[in-house]
Design an enzyme around this catalytic site. Structure first.
Site, PDB file in Angstrom:
ATOM      1  CE1 TYR A  21      -3.128  -2.928   0.137  1.00 15.54           C
ATOM      2  CE2 TYR A  21      -4.152  -1.884   2.021  1.00 15.54           C
ATOM      3  CZ  TYR A  21      -4.150  -2.861   1.056  1.00 15.54           C
ATOM      4  OH  TYR A  21      -5.168  -3.779   1.012  1.00 15.54           O
TER       5      TYR A  21
ATOM      6  CE  LYS B   5       1.723 -18.111   0.308  1.00 13.87           C
ATOM      7  NZ  LYS B   5       0.854 -19.265   0.521  1.00 13.87           N
TER       8      LYS B   5
ATOM      9  CG  ASP C 127      -1.860 -20.028   2.220  1.00 11.64           C
ATOM     10  OD1 ASP C 127      -1.144 -19.735   3.199  1.00 11.64           O
ATOM     11  OD2 ASP C 127      -1.462 -20.782   1.310  1.00 11.64           O
TER      12      ASP C 127
ATOM     13  CG  ASP D 281      -7.744  -4.042   3.571  1.00 10.31           C
ATOM     14  OD1 ASP D 281      -8.835  -3.952   4.159  1.00 10.31           O
ATOM     15  OD2 ASP D 281      -7.489  -3.440   2.510  1.00 10.31           O
TER      16      ASP D 281
ATOM     17  CG  ASP E 153     -13.018  -6.138   5.243  1.00  8.62           C
ATOM     18  OD1 ASP E 153     -12.458  -5.415   6.090  1.00  8.62           O
ATOM     19  OD2 ASP E 153     -13.597  -5.672   4.246  1.00  8.62           O
TER      20      ASP E 153
HETATM   21 MG    MG Z   1     -10.964  -3.070   3.984  1.00  9.74          MG
END
Ligand code: MG
Ligand code: NAI
Length: 335
Positions: free
Chosen positions: A123, A171, A204, A228, A232
């Site tokens: 990001y 990861k 994962d 992120d 969620d």
């Molecule tokens: Mg989000």
């Protein structure tokens, strides 16, 4: 106590006033400073995050942010204001708790916090299209500095909340130079907190367990992108997006913002669920202003209101409460 309030777009105009009403109920002399940001602000002023908004936010050191609409296609001069504001205020941690709430859609026993690194990873905004027009490339950056401070934040939170375990999610098997560094540094930091258990999961596998057995998690510390997505996913166990709070935290600065977006499908109808932003405001009260009793009072009032079966339209068909009535119900329990 100063608070910069940014409604943003869509249901931000409905849920932010609800949270301000609750905050004023418990902190009557709260000094509220309104500021603008978002897509509508970009259309009218040519900037999604005007300089005066940044100045107000920095001066107040505490921000309550609703949500912004962002187009999913590139628009010249536009970038997400919340991503920029998090960076400008150096809120390097994003705390996203999921706790059971008494609603039919929530899973009993879930009580976890995703501690998401907020400043780097994919990001950082270093993304470009190659000359052929058909290849896009983005840079992923992980640093020792950012990993150390986010991991300390996660373990300190574990201490304060008397939690038992911190899970490092990464990861590193595929990305040894970036996620491998995150893993290594996070383990180094964990040695300062020997009384707290540390373990790790590949992202994962973490996603699999988040769906299959969310009660397995306590605190998760992870780079920006994984945080992120996983937070969620976790929000689904908390009862849905209308209930999921978040707090961006730095050293002496904080931005409270719900996990959800501007919900254009229900905006302007007065039916949005303000729970997520009210619980985000409670996190600001707890972690930034350190007013534990008041934070507990707000959370208890929300819990009791939901226990009474008072719901907004996202949680029931028919007979649901408007945003305003639901908020009044919470405030009546704080009076
Ligand atoms: Mg989000
Ligand atoms: P969204 O979170 O806005 O909405 C997803 C679904 O959940 C919709 O059906 C909506 O009605 C419902 N919902 C969300 N919050 C709710 C609430 N408080 N009460 C009742 N129902 C609620 O996500 P979506 O639709 O993907 O994005 C819409 C816009 O929001 C986009 O422009 C997106 O870029 C932006 N967005 C902004 C975020 C932010 O400002 N932090 C975060 C996520 C999306």
């Amino acid at each position: 106590m100063k608070l910069c309030v940014i409604e943003g777009d869509g249901i931000g105009h409905e849920v932010v006033p609800a949270a301000v009403q609750v905050l004023k109920q418990v902190i009557p002399d709260l000094d509220v400073h309104s500021a603008e940001a978002g897509w509508d602000t970009f259309q009218s002023k040519g900037s999604a995050l005007p300089d005066e908004t940044i100045a107000t936010a920095k001066d107040c050191k505490a921000v309550l942010f609703g949500a912004c609409s962002s187009p999913s296609y590139p628009v010249e001069g536009y970038s997400s204001p919340i991503v920029s504001l998090r960076r400008k205020m150096e809120t390097y941690a994003n705390l996203r708790p999921t706790r059971y709430l008494p609603v039919p859609t929530a899973r009993e026993g879930v009580d976890l916090v995703v501690v998401r690194e907020n400043t780097e990873d994919l990001y950082i905004g270093d993304e470009h299209t190659e000359a052929d027009g058909d290849t896009g490339t983005a840079t992923k950056r992980i640093t020792r500095y950012a990993t150390e401070r986010i991991t300390h934040m996660a373990f300190k939170l574990a201490q304060v909340e008397q939690r038992e375990r911190v899970t490092i999610v990464h990861k590193g098997n595929v990305l040894p130079q970036t996620d491998g560094l995150f893993r290594r540094v996070a383990y180094e930091v964990s040695h300062h907190y020997k009384h707290i258990e540390t373990d790790e999961l590949l992202v994962d596998t973490a996603a699999y367990w988040m769906v299959k057995e969310p009660t397995r998690f306590d605190i998760v510390v992870t780079p920006n992108l994984y945080g992120d997505i996983l937070s969620d996913m976790a929000a689904a166990w908390g009862g849905g997006l209308g209930l999921a709070p978040a707090l961006n935290l730095g050293d002496e600065v904080a931005i409270a913002e719900p996990v959800h977006g501007s919900a254009p499908d229900i905006a302007g109808k007065g039916i949005a669920n303000p729970t997520a932003i009210i619980l985000s405001a409670a996190m600001l009260v707890r972690h930034h202003w350190k007013m534990t009793d008041l934070a507990n009072q707000i959370e208890d009032a929300v819990y009791t209101t939901l226990s009474d079966g008072d719901y907004t339209a996202d949680l029931m068909d028919g007979n649901s409460m408007s945003t305003q009535r639901f908020t009044d119900e919470i405030c009546s329990k704080l009076a």
